[in-house]
Design a protein around this motif. Sequence first.
Motif, short mmCIF file in Angstrom:
data_model
loop_
_atom_site.label_atom_id
_atom_site.label_comp_id
_atom_site.label_asym_id
_atom_site.label_seq_id
_atom_site.Cartn_x
_atom_site.Cartn_y
_atom_site.Cartn_z
N ALA A 1 -1.03 -0.86 8.05
CA ALA A 1 -0.25 -2.41 7.86
C ALA A 1 -0.41 -2.79 6.49
CB ALA A 1 -1.33 -3.14 8.84
N ALA A 2 0.23 -3.94 6.25
CA ALA A 2 0.48 -4.33 4.87
C ALA A 2 -0.49 -5.59 4.67
CB ALA A 2 1.88 -4.41 4.25
N LEU A 3 -0.71 -5.96 3.64
CA LEU A 3 -1.35 -7.31 3.08
C LEU A 3 -0.42 -8.23 2.41
CD1 LEU A 3 -4.20 -5.54 1.66
CD2 LEU A 3 -4.57 -6.90 3.79
N PHE A 4 -0.27 -9.45 2.69
CA PHE A 4 0.27 -10.39 1.94
C PHE A 4 -0.37 -11.70 1.82
CE2 PHE A 4 2.02 -13.21 5.21
CZ PHE A 4 1.68 -12.52 6.38
N ASP B 1 -0.09 2.84 4.75
CA ASP B 1 -1.07 2.75 5.51
C ASP B 1 -0.63 2.19 6.76
OD1 ASP B 1 -3.93 1.86 5.92
OD2 ASP B 1 -4.02 2.37 3.91
N LEU C 1 0.68 -1.31 0.05
CA LEU C 1 -0.15 0.08 0.15
C LEU C 1 0.92 1.19 -0.15
CD1 LEU C 1 -2.49 -1.26 2.64
CD2 LEU C 1 -2.93 -1.26 0.42
#
Lengths: 338, 338
Positions: free
Chosen positions: A44-47, A42, A38
């Motif tokens: 937190a991050a997505l994986f 942001d 992101l």
Amino acid sequence: MAAPPRNRAMTDGTGRPDEFGFIATYLAPLAEGCEGALGLKDDAALFSVPPGQSAVVTSDALIAGTHFRITDPADSQGAKALGVNLSDLASMGATPLGYTLILALPPDWTTDWAQGFTAGLAEYQDRYGIKLLGGDTVAIDGPLTIGVTAIGSVPGGGQLTRSGAAAGDDVWVSGTIGDAALALALSDRAGRLDAPDYAHLLTRFERPQPRLALGRNLIGLASAAIDVSDGLAADLGHLGRASGIGAVINVESLPLSGAARRCIEKEELSAEIVLNGGDDYELLFTAPPQSSGAILAAAEKSECAVSRIGNTNDGDSFRFIGKSGEDIDLETSGWTHF
Amino acid sequence: MAAPPRNRAMTDGTGRPDEFGFIATYLAPLAEGCEGALGLKDDAALFSVPPGQSAVVTSDALIAGTHFRITDPADSQGAKALGVNLSDLASMGATPLGYTLILALPPDWTTDWAQGFTAGLAEYQDRYGIKLLGGDTVAIDGPLTIGVTAIGSVPGGGQLTRSGAAAGDDVWVSGTIGDAALALALSDRAGRLDAPDYAHLLTRFERPQPRLALGRNLIGLASAAIDVSDGLAADLGHLGRASGIGAVINVESLPLSGAARRCIEKEELSAEIVLNGGDDYELLFTAPPQSSGAILAAAEKSECAVSRIGNTNDGDSFRFIGKSGEDIDLETSGWTHF
């Protein structure tokens, strides 16, 4: 992670950006092309973890003056911070998915350092196909502190651990050992050594090569694995105690680089530095003797040499024996962190 | 993480264990019952992401003297380190799965501190149903440094981000704001204040309450969300810039605790401290006006109050207006980290 740069002045007259500028200038490029990061903008991050795989996580901290030298090139500081964490993933047989970075910057950090440090991270990112996911950048009134959390995945249930070795297994190690410890030990004698030899040792200290391909290819073959970070003797002890086995290691079988061999000879050093020195970041693993052909094939496929250096037994001691079977007594067994 | 305790003496005469003893004594209990943590005895830890969910990761560092006070109770240091990371997960609508811990201990750490610190972690672990997965413990010749990486999951594609707000949305905030900043600002005047009031503010500073249930229940309702850590004005700016919108906030609508209201009145403080102070760890979020009923229902379900404090618009400024619509000029907009 944090926030987009604000329309605000630099924090000081040195041309150094503030926190948000630091992220935008130095860190955001490390996340480019990674949708889940992101843009590091942001909270937190997505994986994603591939279907059928288990997720794996490891966190390691490096502190300037302890885990690397303040005088080490900035790019090697970045490479090492990421490399040692990827080495932990390698020892589980995992494939890296991404990482987060905690960076605590001392008051005297420079933009040159930041550029070099992130270039080292970028080099290792590219080599192992990962991106920066997120993290935190703070000020510290103390030494530069780098915390990396690496995330990876292994085929469900296939992970290597330290605890699977059985009595009668072969003990193997990848690559060569002792190089990094020799670089440290001989740094004040560097001028006396052959320059390419010393350069080889130093590169091994500064730029660990996580054995990710080997770890992945050892799944289903190795009974236990650990990465050699505290020194071969200490890490063998960790693996052995976790598995409930002892081991005998033939010191003559230890894989040394030509550079290490020549420097040891020239400086009349004992085997202890090779066994007790840290920072090898090779894989130490065990496997039943009947797997040796498959182990060698896996190593070749991984383009990483492996050496059989001893055997496990049902004892609880870890012996190092010389050419004539004599015990080599190690005064100390590796280093501790505090 | 590291290794089982070795059969070796303590490192000093203070009764403090060495690295491996520290892990066995203080940290391993935090991983108990979590199979994937492998007893904190392996190189990395395993965790599972529920099917159909995306994994979420965030890392935050806390440095003694900067992010908490060295005199804060040890358990609140643990609670805060975990709480602020869980707050980042909350702002994405994520449910926590576990966390890793990097601990850099200064030379003067005590076993009392370690017990208190880990008790604070344990309390928050229990409250939010997670365990310690792994990490790293090192020595630092500097301030106590705590790095937490929290891992969670969100229904695939459902995560809240900072960038989804549209012009015309309502702006909401959870709980009350300004308490933590008031605790800091009034710490030298604590004796003059009503004791329960000051205790309330201090608890809010020391023990952030991540709004995990609310975040989860806002999925599909909120258009954007952020957690308020740098101060409401600064974090509104972060959300607004990420979404490409402006906003007008009615300062009279800001939810203040009774304690905050009384202390502000007694000490004749301005609204600035509420808008610029950090450490609220509330959720600031936006939603279309037609969702307000659903937002209130979600808040009730989450047992967390929410307040509508303003509206977004298609500008790029963030105005704070008083009772009669007059602009409140904020000299500074939140704090920066270096």
